[in-house]
Scaffold this motif. Structure first.
Motif, short mmCIF file in Angstrom:
data_model
loop_
_atom_site.label_atom_id
_atom_site.label_comp_id
_atom_site.label_asym_id
_atom_site.label_seq_id
_atom_site.Cartn_x
_atom_site.Cartn_y
_atom_site.Cartn_z
N LEU A 275 0.83 -1.21 0.00
CA LEU A 275 0.00 0.00 0.00
C LEU A 275 0.86 1.25 0.00
CD1 LEU A 275 -2.90 -0.90 2.49
CD2 LEU A 275 -3.08 -0.49 0.02
N ALA A 276 1.94 1.25 0.79
CA ALA A 276 2.84 2.40 0.82
C ALA A 276 3.50 2.63 -0.54
CB ALA A 276 3.90 2.20 1.90
N MET A 277 3.89 1.53 -1.18
CA MET A 277 4.49 1.66 -2.52
C MET A 277 3.50 2.22 -3.52
SD MET A 277 6.59 -1.94 -2.81
CE MET A 277 8.10 -2.23 -1.88
N GLY A 278 2.28 1.68 -3.48
CA GLY A 278 1.25 2.18 -4.39
C GLY A 278 0.92 3.64 -4.13
N HIS B 147 12.76 -2.06 6.78
CA HIS B 147 13.23 -3.43 6.68
C HIS B 147 14.36 -3.72 7.67
CE1 HIS B 147 10.81 -3.53 3.04
NE2 HIS B 147 10.89 -4.83 3.10
N ILE B 148 14.94 -2.69 8.27
CA ILE B 148 15.93 -2.92 9.32
C ILE B 148 15.24 -3.43 10.58
CG2 ILE B 148 17.63 -1.81 10.83
CD1 ILE B 148 18.31 0.07 8.56
N VAL B 149 14.03 -2.92 10.85
CA VAL B 149 13.32 -3.31 12.07
C VAL B 149 12.33 -4.46 11.83
CG1 VAL B 149 13.53 -0.99 13.02
CG2 VAL B 149 11.48 -1.59 11.74
N ILE C 70 12.66 -4.46 -6.71
CA ILE C 70 11.88 -4.34 -7.95
C ILE C 70 11.19 -2.97 -8.01
CG2 ILE C 70 9.88 -5.25 -9.20
CD1 ILE C 70 10.64 -8.02 -8.09
N TYR C 71 10.65 -2.54 -6.89
CA TYR C 71 9.98 -1.23 -6.82
C TYR C 71 10.98 -0.10 -7.12
CZ TYR C 71 7.37 2.67 -4.71
OH TYR C 71 6.72 3.87 -4.49
N THR C 72 12.19 -0.23 -6.57
CA THR C 72 13.22 0.79 -6.81
C THR C 72 13.62 0.82 -8.28
OG1 THR C 72 14.08 0.46 -4.57
CG2 THR C 72 15.52 1.57 -6.14
N ALA C 73 13.79 -0.38 -8.88
CA ALA C 73 14.14 -0.45 -10.30
C ALA C 73 13.03 0.15 -11.16
CB ALA C 73 14.40 -1.90 -10.69
N VAL D 246 9.88 7.50 -0.14
CA VAL D 246 9.18 6.23 0.10
C VAL D 246 10.17 5.07 0.10
CG1 VAL D 246 7.41 4.64 -0.75
CG2 VAL D 246 7.04 7.11 -0.89
N ILE D 247 11.06 5.06 -0.90
CA ILE D 247 12.07 4.01 -0.99
C ILE D 247 12.98 4.04 0.23
CG2 ILE D 247 14.09 3.23 -2.29
CD1 ILE D 247 12.67 4.32 -4.82
N PHE D 248 13.38 5.25 0.64
CA PHE D 248 14.28 5.40 1.79
C PHE D 248 13.61 4.91 3.07
CE2 PHE D 248 15.85 8.03 5.34
CZ PHE D 248 17.19 7.65 5.32
#
Length: 214
Positions: free
Chosen positions: A28-31, A57-59, A109-112, A49-51
């Motif tokens: 949802l955040a990506m969209g 993903h660290i937590v 994939i989202y970043t690419a 958003v990517i950052f």
């Protein structure tokens, strides 16, 4: 069935709802990032958003481990298995970092997608090969950080629950003393100049000319 495989299947079963919830929130955040950026004609709006998703993903692994350990403590499922404690922990690490790899692949994939298509006019094009190398390095870094924090949390959780016959304030005091002692030791090690120079010798340069337009 191999006992370890049985433990892994059990941990997959008890964590899948949390994973699907996390994955749904990330998607949802990506969209939303792409949708809002397209609506405002600001392709670079996907950069934060990517950052932020990278930081999330660290937590991710520590949160998953904390939830599963607490669930085990409440249900006391671990009392009814003949397996060693190390097998139980390895099973949880295997399941959690399988999830982590799936989510990091999705983020890559989202970043690419944003770099080479959606935001190609505002992001500096670094080429597929360089992107692949950077993605591998950053994904390994996320795994390492996740493993480190998850290991620390598991150790502190174990210490806390091993003192269950003690007053809660003493249990928390023991955990806080361990954290303080570790940070003190880490500070002393980093104060040693040759080691500090070695640790901070390598740097990663971030290249992008992405900018928001007003």
């Amino acid at each position: 069935m191999n006992p370890i495989k049985g433990l892994i299947k059990k941990d997959f079963r008890i964590t899948r709802n949390l994973f699907f919830t996390w994955a749904g929130a990330i998607i949802l955040a990506m969209g939303a990032g792409v949708g809002l950026s397209a609506y405002t004609s600001q392709p670079a709006g996907t950069l934060p958003v990517i950052f932020l998703l990278g930081l999330a993903h660290i937590v991710f692994a520590p949160i998953m481990m904390f939830v599963t350990l607490n669930q085990e403590a409440k249900t006391q499922l671990w009392l009814y298995t003949p397996r060693r404690a190390v097998d139980l922990i390895v099973s949880k690490f295997t399941v959690i970092f399988s999830y982590q790899l799936i989510m990091q692949l999705l983020l890559s994939i989202y970043t690419a997608f944003n770099l080479f298509w959606f935001g190609r006019d505002v992001y500096e094009q670094i080429g597929p090969r360089l992107f692949g190398e950077a993605a591998i390095i950053l994904n390994i870094a996320l795994i390492v950080f996740g493993f480190y924090f998850t290991s620390c949390l598991t150790f502190l959780w174990t210490v806390y629950h091993s003192l269950k016959k003690r007053a809660k304030v003493l249990r928390w005091a023991a955990v806080l003393l361990l954290v303080f002692g570790y940070n003190l030791l880490e500070g002393l090690i980093l104060s040693y100049d040759p080691l500090s120079e070695l640790i901070f010798k390598y740097k990663v340069n971030v290249i992008s000319n992405a900018a928001l337009r007003y």
